[in-house]
Enzyme design. Structure first.
Site, PDB file in Angstrom:
ATOM      1  N   ASP A  75      19.149  45.358  40.199  1.00 14.02           N
ATOM      2  CA  ASP A  75      19.984  45.948  41.220  1.00 14.02           C
ATOM      3  C   ASP A  75      19.780  45.089  42.447  1.00 14.02           C
ATOM      4  O   ASP A  75      18.667  44.864  42.852  1.00 14.02           O
ATOM      5  CB  ASP A  75      19.540  47.374  41.490  1.00 14.02           C
ATOM      6  N   ASP A 100      15.346  49.868  43.048  1.00  9.01           N
ATOM      7  CA  ASP A 100      14.463  50.280  44.130  1.00  9.01           C
ATOM      8  C   ASP A 100      14.928  51.481  44.949  1.00  9.01           C
ATOM      9  O   ASP A 100      14.166  51.995  45.742  1.00  9.01           O
ATOM     10  CB  ASP A 100      14.158  49.113  45.056  1.00  9.01           C
ATOM     11  N   ASP A 158      19.335  54.328  42.151  1.00 10.94           N
ATOM     12  CA  ASP A 158      19.005  53.630  40.917  1.00 10.94           C
ATOM     13  C   ASP A 158      18.279  54.530  39.944  1.00 10.94           C
ATOM     14  O   ASP A 158      18.108  54.184  38.786  1.00 10.94           O
ATOM     15  CB  ASP A 158      18.086  52.435  41.206  1.00 10.94           C
TER      16      ASP A 158
END
Lengths: 53, 801
Positions: free
Chosen positions: B505, B695, B699
C-alpha cells in the site's frame, strides 16, 4: 557398599534443598530478565555527580 | 561520505549540524530530537551510557508530548496504579525504545535521581519498567516526561489480570522444567549404575536399592512436571481428537507405572531415566514455544489504547478534565492542537486540520471547520476545536471498524502446522502397532508381552517429533526478530513459504510519509540558505507535515505576526519584512504577484512559493521521501520470483510515478479498501498467495484478508495489532531476507521431522521384536532429540549471516 544406605539419603536431602532454592529463585523473579542481568554487572554502579535534583 | 548520527545511527542530512559534546569529543547528530536526548543524557552525568550500549538507539520523536498530564488524574490512575502500604504509588510501564541492557542502566539512573522516586527497575527482555514514587513530591506526568527527555516513550502496561496469568504460567513452567531437569540428572546417574550392573552383574539387594531411589526421584517428575501432558491428553481424548500429547502421556505414564511394578515386584525392567528425560526434553520444547508467545504478547500489549484517557469537557462552570468514559452525547469537549479526538462528533467552534491517518492511513491532514464531522482517534493538528459529542465508546466509527476487523480475522482459514497434521496419523499408527505387538507376544510368550509392548511405546514416544517444530520455530522467530520482523501469529512461517506476490500500500510503506526539502530554486538572486531560513521561521509554529519539512533547516530566524491560512499558506514578519510562503494562488492573492512553476509536480511532490511584499524569493520543492532501501528490496523480491504490486488509494498519477521509480510493473491507483480486498481475494483464487504490507486502518481489512500481513513499525496502532507481523525497523529490505529465511527454516523443520520419523520407524520393528533393552531406548531417544535441537540451532547461525 553399605555406605550407600547413608549416602543416598544425604543425596536426596541435598536434592530437596536444591529444588527448594530453585523454586524460591523462580518465585522471586530472578529468571524474569535473562538479557539485562547478564550485562548489568558490567556497568559502573553510580554515574558521575550523583545528586538528587 | 555521509556521517551517521551518534545517537540513532541514521545518516546525517548534508545541510544539518546538531553537534553534542560527549566525553570531550564533538559527535554529530541527525536531528534536533537526537540532539535534545543526547544533551539530556550528558547533562545528567550519564554519558557513560554511550560506552556501555551494544545497540544504536531508535530515533526519538520530536517535540515533547504534553498529554502526560492526563495520567495524574486519580480517575485515570485507578486503572493501573498500585497503592503500596507505605503510601507510595507503584506503576508498571511499557517502555518503547529499549534496545540493549545499557538502556536499563540509563533509565534507572536517570529516574532515580528525581526527588520522590523510591525505586526503579527495568526489565530489558520484556521492556517493562516498575516505578515506585511518592505522589506528594513528584507527579507521574513528570516521570513520564523525564523518560521522554532521554528518548523513551512510556505508557502504562496493559490489563493486570492478563499479566498476572502470564507470570503464573511462566513461573509454573520454569518450576516444572527445573524439577524435570534435576530429576533427569539424578535418575540418569542411578541408571548408569543399573546399566553397569546389567552388564557386569549386580547383587539383587543393590539393584533393588537403586531402583527404589530412582522411583523416589522420578515420582515428582511424573506427577508434577509431566502433569500438563496428562491433562492435555485427557482433554483431547474427551473431544475425540488424537494429538501429540496422547502417545507422550501413554509412554510416560505406561513406562512409569510398569517401572513401579517392576520395582515393587523385583522383576522386569525399569525406565525411570527415560521417563525423566522425556519429560525434560518435551518441557523444554514447550517452554521455548511459550517464551516466544509471551514476548509477542508483551510487545503488543497496550497498543489497543487508541484514545486518550481523559477529555476536556466544557460546561457552564468552565473547562474540566474528565475521563473519556464519563462523556455523554451532547456534551461539549475541547480538543487542543496535537491532541487525539476522544469521540465522534461535530465541530461547533474552531477551524483546524485533522489527521485521519488512523482511519484512512493518509498522513495529509483534512480541513475541519464548523459543522464538519470528526471521528474518535483522529488527531487535531493545528488549532483548538470545540466539538459536540455524538458518540463515545462502542458506538464510534473507530469501534465499528474494529469489530469488522475482528470478524474478518475469524474468517481467516486456520492453517494447521505440518507437525500437527502428522501427529494424528502417527498417533493412530503407534497405537495400532502397539496393540498388534501386545496381542502377538501375548500369544507367543505372555510373560514378555508387557515389557515388549512397553519398549515399543517408549521407543516410539514422539519426543524428537514433538521437538522438531517448536525448537526450529522458536529459533527462527528469534532470528526474524533480530532482523526487525516481529512475528505475532503462528502461521506466518508456513505462510511466507507460499508467497507468490507482495502487495504494497503506497502511503507510508514505500515512502517515509515525511515531506523533505528536495530542491530550492532561487529567484531574484536570494541565497538558498536564506530562503530556507525564512521558510523555517514562518513554518516553525505548525505541526503540519509540510511545515515539519523545514524542522531541519532552522536558521535561527524568528517570525512574528504569523497568519496561518489552512490549505493555502503562511505569512509573517521576519526581520521587519513581511514574507509569505504557500501555494501560488495564495501568494498572488496576498501580494498580487506570481511566478511560473519551474516544472509540474510528480506524485508526492509539492511546490511552495516564497515571496516578500516587494519580490518573489524562490520556489521550494517538497517531496515525500522514498524509504532508502525500497528500490533495492523490490528488485531483490523480483529476482527471487515474487511479483511485486502496488495498490493505492492515491491519485493514479502519483502511484504511476512511484511505481516507475521502483520498477514495479503492476500497479493500481485510486482504489478503495473494498476493491483492494477484492483484488487480493481474486489473486488468491488464482493460487497466488499474497503478502500484504500496509500501515493504516483502511488497510486493516486487506491485511486481515491476505495470507500473510505485515504492518510497518510506524503504522497506526490498530494496523499493528491486527497484522500477522510487524516490521519494527520499517526497513523494507527485511522482507526479501525474511522470505529467504522462511525457506531455510522450512528446510530445517522438514529435516527435523524426517529425522524424527526415520528414527521412530527404524526403532519400532526392533522394539517389536523385543531387541531393545532400556539402556538402548534411553540412548536412542536422547540422541534423536539432541540431533533435532542442534539442527534447529543452525538457524541462529543462518540468522546472523
Amino acid at each position: 557398599m553399605a555406605s550407600l544406605y547413608l549416602l543416598i539419603p544425604i543425596t536426596i536431602l541435598l536434592l530437596l534443598i536444591a529444588v527448594g532454592v530453585y523454586f524460591w529463585a523462580v518465585k522471586s523473579g530472578q529468571y524474569d530478565d535473562l538479557d539485562g542481568e547478564a550485562e548489568r554487572i558490567l556497568f559502573d554502579d553510580e554515574p558521575e555527580g550523583e545528586d538528587k535534583q | 561520505m555521509t556521517t551517521s548520527c551518534y545517537h540513532c545511527g541514521l545518516d546525517v542530512p548534508p545541510d544539518c549540524h546538531f553537534p553534542v559534546t560527549i566525553e570531550g569529543i564533538e559527535q554529530p547528530m541527525c536531528c534536533p530530537g537526537c540532539q535534545a536526548v543526547a544533551i539530556a543524557i550528558v547533562d545528567g552525568g550519564l554519558g557513560n551510557f554511550y560506552k556501555y550500549r551494544s545497540q544504536q538507539q531508535t530515533r526519538p520523536e520530536e517535540g515533547v508530548d504534553n498529554r502526560f498530564a492526563a495520567y495524574d488524574l486519580p480517575e485515570v490512575q485507578e486503572e493501573f496504579v498500585h497503592h503500596l502500604d507505605d503510601g507510595q504509588l507503584q506503576v508498571e510501564l511499557l517502555v518503547e525504545g529499549i534496545t540493549c541492557a545499557a538502556c536499563s542502566w540509563l533509565i534507572e539512573h536517570h529516574l532515580q535521581r528525581i526527588a520522590g522516586v523510591s525505586a526503579v527497575r527495568v526489565n530489558v527482555t520484556t521492556h517493562r519498567c516498575w516505578l515506585s514514587w511518592n505522589n506528594s513530591q513528584v507527579p507521574l506526568s513528570r516521570l513520564l516526561s523525564a523518560l521522554q527527555e532521554i528518548g523513551y516513550r512510556a505508557r502504562p502496561a496493559g490489563d493486570e489480570e492478563v499479566r498476572a496469568n502470564r507470570k503464573r504460567e511462566n513461573t509454573r513452567a520454569l518450576q516444572r522444567l527445573g524439577v524435570a531437569g534435576i530429576g533427569m540428572m539424578q535418575a540418569g546417574m542411578l541408571a548408569i549404575a543399573l546399566y553397569a550392573g546389567a552388564f557386569d552383574g549386580i547383587e539383587h539387594q543393590w539393584q533393588q536399592l537403586l531402583r527404589w531411589v530412582s522411583l523416589v526421584v522420578a515420582t515428582p517428575v511424573v506427577l508434577f512436571a509431566a502433569a500438563p501432558f496428562f491433562r492435555a491428553a485427557w482433554r483431547s481424548l474427551k473431544s475425540w481428537h488424537l494429538v501429540m500429547d496422547v502417545p507422550v502421556s501413554l509412554a510416560i505414564g505406561g513406562a512409569y507405572l510398569a517401572s513401579v511394578w517392576a520395582t515393587v515386584s523385583g522383576s522386569g525392567e525399569v525406565y525411570f531415566d527415560s521417563v525423566s528425560m522425556f519429560t525434560f526434553f518435551l518441557l523444554l520444547g514447550r517452554y521455548l514455544e511459550m517464551r516466544v508467545r509471551h514476548r509477542n504478547e508483551q510487545r503488543m500489549e497496550g497498543l489497543g489504547q487508541l484514545l486518550p484517557p481523559v477529555a476536556r469537557r466544557v460546561d457552564d462552570q468552565g473547562e474540566h478534565s474528565v475521563p473519556v468514559k464519563a462523556l455523554q452525547p451532547r456534551d461539549f469537549v475541547k480538543v487542543g492542537p496535537g491532541d487525539i479526538i476522544p469521540c465522534d462528533g461535530v465541530v461547533v467552534d474552531g477551524h483546524s486540520n485533522v489527521v485521519e491517518a488512523v482511519l484512512t492511513g493518509e498522513q495529509s491532514p483534512v480541513e475541519k471547520t464548523r459543522g464538519d464531522a470528526v471521528s474518535a482517534g483522529t488527531v487535531n493538528s493545528e488549532n483548538p476545536l470545540l466539538i459536540e459529542v455524538q458518540a463515545v465508546g462502542k458506538r464510534t466509527r473507530l469501534s465499528a471498524i474494529l469489530q469488522l476487523v475482528a470478524r474478518a480475522q475469524l474468517e481467516k482459514p486456520r492453517q494447521l502446522a505440518l507437525a500437527d497434521r502428522l501427529a494424528g496419523y502417527f498417533v493412530g499408527f503407534v497405537l495400532l502397532v502397539s496393540a498388534a505387538v501386545a496381542w502377538h507376544w501375548y500369544q507367543q510368550a505372555p510373560e514378555k508381552a508387557l515389557w515388549v509392548t512397553l519398549s515399543v511405546l517408549v521407543v516410539t514416544c514422539p519426543c524428537a517429533l514433538s521437538l522438531a517444530t517448536p525448537t526450529a520455530l522458536a529459533v527462527a522467530t528469534h532470528g526474524l526478530r533480530q532482523r526487525g520482523l516481529l512475528v505475532s501469529r503462528g502461521h506466518v512461517m508456513d505462510g511466507l513459504l507460499k508467497i507468490k506476490r507482495v502487495v504494497f500500500d503506497k502511503t507510508g510503506t514505500l515512502t517515509t510519509g515525511e515531506m523533505k526539502v528536495a530542491k530550492v530554486i532561487s529567484r531574484s538572486g536570494a541565497p538558498e540558505q536564506k530562503i530556507l531560513a525564512i521558510a523555517a521561521a514562518l513554518e516553525a509554529g505548525s505541526r503540519h507535515p509540510i511545515a515539519r519539512a523545514f524542522d531541519e533547516c532552522d536558521g535561527g530566524l524568528m517570525a512574528t505576526a504569523i497568519d496561518n491560512r489552512i490549505g493555502a499558506g503562511v505569512s509573517g514578519i521576519v526581520d521587519g519584512v513581511r514574507y509569505a510562503i504557500g501555494r501560488e494562488q495564495y501568494i498572488t492573492e496576498l501580494f498580487g504577484r506570481s511566478d511560473e512553476l519551474p516544472e509540474a509536480p510528480a506524485g508526492g511532490e509539492v511546490w511552495l512559493l516564497l515571496a516578500s511584499e516587494s519580490r518573489i524569493l524562490g520556489w521550494i520543492l517538497l517531496r515525500d521521501q522514498l524509504r532508502p532501501d525500497a528500490a533495492d528490496a523490490v528488485a531483490r523480491l523480483q529476482t527471487n520470483g515474487v511479483q511485486v504490486e502496488l495498490l493505492s488509494g492515491d491519485r493514479p498519477v502519483a502511484v504511476a510515478a512511484l511505481a516507475s521509480q521502483l520498477g514495479i510493473s503492476h500497479w493500481q491507483g485510486g482504489i478503495s479498501p473494498e476493491e483492494k480486498l477484492a483484488h487480493v481475494r481474486q489473486l488468491q483464487t488464482q493460487q497466488q498467495p499474497v503478502l500484504m504490507v500496509g500501515d493504516g486502518i483502511n488497510d486493516v481489512p486487506v491485511l486481515s484478508g491476505a495470507d500473510v500481513s505485515v504492518a510497518m513499525g510506524d503504522a497506526a496502532d490498530i494496523a499493528r495489532i491486527h497484522a500477522d507481523s510487524i516490521l519494527m525497523s520499517s526497513e523494507i529490505g527485511v522482507l526479501p531476507q525474511s522470505l529467504t529465511f522462511a525457506h531455510f527454516t522450512h528446510r530445517i523443520i522438514r529435516q527435523n521431522l524426517g529425522w524424527a520419523l526415520a528414527y521412530n520407524l527404524l526403532a519400532l520393528p526392533l522394539a517389536a521384536l523385543g531387541l531393545v533393552p532400556p539402556w538402548a531406548a534411553a540412548i536412542g531417544m536422547s540422541a534423536s532429540s539432541l540431533v533435532v535441537v542442534l539442527n534447529a540451532l543452525r538457524l541462529s547461525r543462518g540468522a546472523r549471516r
